[in-house]
Design an enzyme around this catalytic site. Structure first.
Site, PDB file in Angstrom:
ATOM      1  CD  GLU A  21       4.647  -3.225 -61.963  1.00 49.15           C
ATOM      2  OE1 GLU A  21       5.764  -3.726 -61.759  1.00 49.15           O
ATOM      3  OE2 GLU A  21       4.478  -2.125 -62.529  1.00 49.15           O
TER       4      GLU A  21
ATOM      5  CG  HIS B 239       6.559 -23.314 -86.560  1.00 49.78           C
ATOM      6  ND1 HIS B 239       6.461 -24.413 -87.387  1.00 49.78           N
ATOM      7  CD2 HIS B 239       6.039 -22.272 -87.264  1.00 49.78           C
ATOM      8  CE1 HIS B 239       5.925 -24.054 -88.540  1.00 49.78           C
ATOM      9  NE2 HIS B 239       5.659 -22.760 -88.490  1.00 49.78           N
TER      10      HIS B 239
ATOM     11  CE  LYS C  80      11.639  -1.673 -55.695  1.00 46.09           C
ATOM     12  NZ  LYS C  80      11.235  -0.423 -56.386  1.00 46.09           N
TER      13      LYS C  80
END
EC number: 5.3.1.9
Length: 548
Positions: free
Chosen positions: A351, A382, A510
């Site tokens: 950000e 793993h 948004k």
């Protein structure tokens, strides 16, 4: 711009000379390599010797930093100048953890009295809750704290509370709700009792859609049991800078903890947003966290570039992103309690430096912020270490490991540390095909099998990594680590000439979500959208859009 500087031209020439070299050979030729390419602050050791660098690399990177005005940019941040160029604000999170007694000014005003007043308010409140003086509407003490926030109002406190698990207060459980998906809130509330639960509503503007929706749902849940609006005051507090909206929600302004517009969301855990941390581990521990960050701040502010941990860390990132063309950065803490650190650093880095426009409004002509990701070790071994070792992409890795554990299973911890050190060495050294052949022959494999497997069992090595080692994960050490990464990110943003302190890229989605939310309730919500989005809206309402 970065690429217009003389230092950049010299760095490019140097890159062409050093890039073919293998770190295995650099270590063989220099027995003092670790001593010369490691730094420390208190018990925090930063080993950057397993990078594709030599003395000349560090010199040229520091030359680049000076030519790009890094020292001046550092001074401007600590002086409270408006380094957030698009919003014309300071980025003064360092003031929140300033333990020096030194004044820090914004627009001619010393902000430290206000910072210290909020810290004192937090201490009084935490002591009331811990002592049982602050009680719920039935007279019972608070046992559960639910922090409702998102982004910086959630990621930082959540990560810190996990990291400081050994320091948790025995009588308080802290929970976090961020996602608008009702599953998270309802899963959290199902085991709680309204009469012993305290909600922290954390939103700078008190207008964040997800946070307010969850806060209203939490208040409804509480009111079904409490049956009286007058009881809200004992169970809801606000962490915000918007007094009027807090009052409109129904929270007593006396139960509001404030912070300021010069505190960016992703840097806000050091502010009143950290109230959940203080309630969870105690105010003394919270102030130790601040003190650790302040120690790193002072180092960053005063150490010469060549001996400056955040500067060197940031310059190495620029070296790989802009010369080697790397696109991502792996964060691998060999400490289970730091499992959320990669997610926290995703926001802090991506950000901040996910920008393509300079502070002057020009488009950049080079790569900027990397994709940040990771998992705790040994789990990551793993999952994705195969790609780190033998994949086609060069991905720098940051390892973090404590020497000592808070827990009694010493053998387990020794295995953990051994794996961390082994992975760091393996990425650097690799294994030649000849070495793989020799190993298989010693194991007694037949020649045909050796010939078939040899290409698969070689490792190229020469994969860079940093290693951060510390004695034990304490509040102070954690504060130092987080401030180290904050400043590293700023160093890179300053060299690239971008603004590390705004986040306009989150706005468009948004805005569109608000429009779509309204349209979901309409008869034919398709106007103004592309065919895909319109079809998906219909699908939400059960209309057939699947291809036949």
């Amino acid at each position: 711009m970065l690429t217009d500087t003389q230092a950049w031209q010299h760095l490019q020439e140097h890159y062409r000379k050093i890039s073919p070299l293998h770190m295995r050979d650099l270590f063989t030729q220099d027995s003092e390599r670790f001593q010369r390419f490691s730094l420390s602050l208190e018990d925090l050791l930063f080993d950057y010797s397993k990078n594709r660098i030599n003395d000349q690399t560090v010199k040229l990177l520091c030359d680049l930093a000076r030519e790009r005005g890094l020292e001046d940019n550092i001074a401007r941040m600590f002086a409270g100048e408006p380094i957030n160029c698009s919003e014309q604000r300071p980025a003064l999170h360092v003031a929140l953890r300033n333990r020096s007694g030194r004044a820090i000014h914004v627009d001619g005003e010393d902000v430290m009295p206000r910072v210290n007043a909020v810290l004192a308010q937090m201490r009084r409140f935490v002591e009331q809750v811990h002592s049982g003086a602050w009680r719920g509407y039935t007279g019972e003490p608070i046992r559960d704290v639910v922090n409702i926030g998102i982004g910086g109002s959630d990621l930082g406190p959540r990560m810190v509370m996990e990291a400081l698990t050994p320091y948790h207060h025995p009588g308080i459980r802290v929970h976090f709700v961020s996602n608008i998906d009702p599953a998270e809130l309802l899963d959290t509330l199902k085991d709680l009792q309204p009469e012993t639960t305290l909600f922290l509503i954390a939103s700078k503007t008190f207008g964040t859609q997800e946070t307010l929706a969850n806060a209203h749902a939490a208040r409804d849940w509480f009111m079904r049991a409490a049956q009286g609006a007058e009881h809200v005051a004992r169970h809801f507090v606000a962490i915000s800078s918007h007094r009027q909206r807090v009052q409109q929600f129904g929270i007593d302004p006396d139960n509001m903890f404030t912070f300021w517009d010069w505190v960016g969301g992703r840097y806000s855990l050091w502010s009143a947003i950290g109230l959940s941390i203080a309630l969870g581990v105690g105010m003394d521990r919270f102030e130790e966290l601040l003190a650790g960050a302040h120690a790193m701040d002072e180092h960053f502010r005063s150490a010469p570039l060549e001996k400056n941990l955040p500067v060197i860390m940031g310059l190495l990132g620029v070296w790989y992103i802009n010369l080697f063309g790397t696109a991502s950065q792996a964060i691998v803490p060999y400490a289970q309690h730091l499992k959320s650190l990669p997610t926290y650093l995703q926001q802090a880095d991506m950000e901040s430096n996910g920008k393509g426009t300079t502070c002057d409004g020009d488009s950049v002509s080079f790569d900027t912020g990397p994709v940040v990701w990771g998992e705790p070790g040994t789990n990551g071994q793993h999952a994705f270490f195969q790609l780190l070792h033998q994949g086609t992409r060069l991905i720098p890795v940051d390892f973090l490991v404590p020497v000592r554990s808070h827990y009694s299973l010493a053998e387990n911890h020794d295995i953990l540390v051994a794996n961390c050190l082994a992975q760091s060495e393996a990425l650097m050294r690799g294994r030649t095909e000849a070495e793989a052949v020799q190993q298989m022959q010693q194991q007694g494999l037949d020649d045909a099998t050796v010939l078939r497997l040899a290409p698969h069992r070689g490792f190229p090595g020469n994969r860079p990594s940093n290693l951060l080692m510390f004695d034990r994960l304490t509040p102070r050490t954690l504060g130092m680590l987080l401030a180290l990464y904050e400043h590293k990110i700023y160093v890179q943003g300053a060299l690239w000439g971008i603004n590390s302190f705004d986040q306009w890229g989150v706005e468009l989605g948004k805005q569109l979500a608000g429009a779509i939310l309204t349209e979901l309730r309409e008869e034919d919500p398709t106007q103004g959208h592309d065919a895909s989005t319109a079809a998906l809206i219909r699908r939400v309402w059960g209309k057939q859009v699947l291809p036949v």
